[in-house]
Design a protein around this motif. Structure first.
Motif, mmCIF file in Angstrom:
data_model
loop_
_atom_site.group_PDB
_atom_site.id
_atom_site.type_symbol
_atom_site.label_atom_id
_atom_site.label_comp_id
_atom_site.label_asym_id
_atom_site.label_seq_id
_atom_site.Cartn_x
_atom_site.Cartn_y
_atom_site.Cartn_z
ATOM 1 N N UNK A 278 44.485 27.359 64.687
ATOM 2 C CA UNK A 278 43.281 28.079 63.771
ATOM 3 C C UNK A 278 43.664 28.182 62.426
ATOM 4 N N UNK A 279 43.008 27.848 61.461
ATOM 5 C CA UNK A 279 43.411 28.199 60.315
ATOM 6 C C UNK A 279 42.323 29.118 59.622
ATOM 7 N N UNK A 280 43.006 29.934 58.583
ATOM 8 C CA UNK A 280 42.315 30.850 57.930
ATOM 9 C C UNK A 280 41.393 30.341 56.802
ATOM 10 N N UNK A 281 40.054 30.441 56.867
ATOM 11 C CA UNK A 281 38.924 29.746 55.992
ATOM 12 C C UNK A 281 38.965 30.835 54.870
ATOM 13 N N UNK A 282 38.728 32.151 54.848
ATOM 14 C CA UNK A 282 38.848 32.964 54.006
ATOM 15 C C UNK A 282 39.967 34.132 53.837
ATOM 16 N N UNK A 283 40.389 34.127 52.766
ATOM 17 C CA UNK A 283 41.683 35.270 52.563
ATOM 18 C C UNK A 283 41.096 36.013 51.229
ATOM 19 N N UNK A 284 40.885 37.162 51.286
ATOM 20 C CA UNK A 284 40.568 38.252 50.222
ATOM 21 C C UNK A 284 41.828 38.880 50.151
ATOM 22 N N UNK A 285 42.544 38.884 48.906
ATOM 23 C CA UNK A 285 43.750 39.918 48.835
ATOM 24 C C UNK A 285 43.447 40.798 47.541
ATOM 25 N N UNK A 286 43.466 42.012 48.019
ATOM 26 C CA UNK A 286 43.734 43.154 46.934
ATOM 27 C C UNK A 286 42.525 43.103 45.759
#
Ligand SMILES: Nc1ncnc2c1ncn2[C@@H]1O[C@H](COP(=O)(O)OP(=O)(O)O)[C@@H](O)[C@H]1O
Ligand SMILES: [Mg+2]
Length: 253
Positions: free
Chosen positions: A1-9
């Protein structure tokens, strides 16, 4: 499974006001993830940062591992995020069918030359687009309304049409901003079933919603925003039992 959205800080300031403060969140492929929080919590601002409407003051937004922070909205749509709006934004002078077809234009192959010469390949492409748009309308039971003007539809079907148009771009992530807002109970239930069907079809969905029952029923994970900060996250059960979440809601509603 892949990470579609990654919001950081992620931080978003508007001259003095901190609308989002150091927000971290992610969506994995195939998930339905919810964002809840009181009015003014920063939910729509988060969508605007993810989809390039705002350039965040700090932090990054990644789509499938690619840093897309500060990209133009159309570029982000092209790469795979599609959204609906808290206030419906359909093309009022177009039919239901054309509203969906417009949603496809970022993914069609027709270039300027074929557009000018109206070639066979362009006509074939148009036919493919129309067939696909009709398939999407069928998902919402709206095929029979295809030649109606979009504004002639009742409110619930207008919201559905917005989702159909967003799906037309084959998004890797579908972002829905309060899709059930203003819907009556039966429209909300129909929407819940549609969203569930979209999940079964393999779509990945991030949704903002006020209707708690809707969110708790459909989402696998939920993030809770209050005053621009994440105050909790987890499964619906975990979120319901989270003291900070209970306080934010009891304190304000
Ligand atoms: N473009 C903007 N300029 C100034 N303030 C904004 C802007 N957009 C949102 N805000 C402010 O940011 C806060 C969060 O708004 P919003 O994200 O719309 O909240 P929600 O969607 O959770 O109700 C609010 O105080 C709102 O007034
Ligand atoms: Mg909002």
């Amino acid at each position: 499974m892949s990470t579609v959205l990654n919001v950081k800080n992620l931080t978003q300031r508007f001259s003095g006001l901190v609308a989002l403060e150091n927000v971290n969140m992610c969506v994995e492929e195939g998930e339905i993830v919810g964002i809840i929080g009181p009015n003014g919590a920063g939910k729509t601002t988060l969508f605007n940062c993810i989809t390039g409407v705002y350039h965040p003051s700090e932090g990054t937004v990644e789509m499938l591992g690619k840093d897309i922070t500060g990209w133009k909205p159309y570029k982000i749509t092209e790469l795979g995020f599609a959204r609906t709006f808290q206030n419906i934004k359909l093309f009022p002078k177009m039919t239901v069918l054309d509203n969906v077809i417009v949603g496809m234009h970022t993914r069609t192959k027709t270039n300027i030359l074929t557009a000018i010469f109206n070639t066979k390949s362009k006509r074939e492409e148009e036919k493919r687009c129309e067939e696909k748009a009709i398939e999407l309308l069928k998902l919402f039971g709206m095929e029979h309304l295809k030649y109606e003007m979009s504004t002639a539809l009742p409110y619930g079907p207008q919201r559905d049409l917005e989702i159909a148009r967003a799906l037309a771009s084959d998004p890797k992530l579908l972002l829905l901003d309060e899709p059930a807002a203003g819907m009556n109970e039966s429209e909300t239930e129909a929407l819940r079933q549609t969203v569930y069907r979209l999940k079964q079809m393999g779509y990945t969905i991030l949704l903002i919603e006020h209707d708690m029952k809707f969110v708790m029923n459909i989402c696998e994970r939920i993030y809770v925003l209050d005053n621009g900060r994440l105050i909790g996250s987890g499964t619906p059960e975990e979120v319901k039992a989270n003291p900070a979440v209970i306080e934010a809601y009891l304190g304000k509603d």
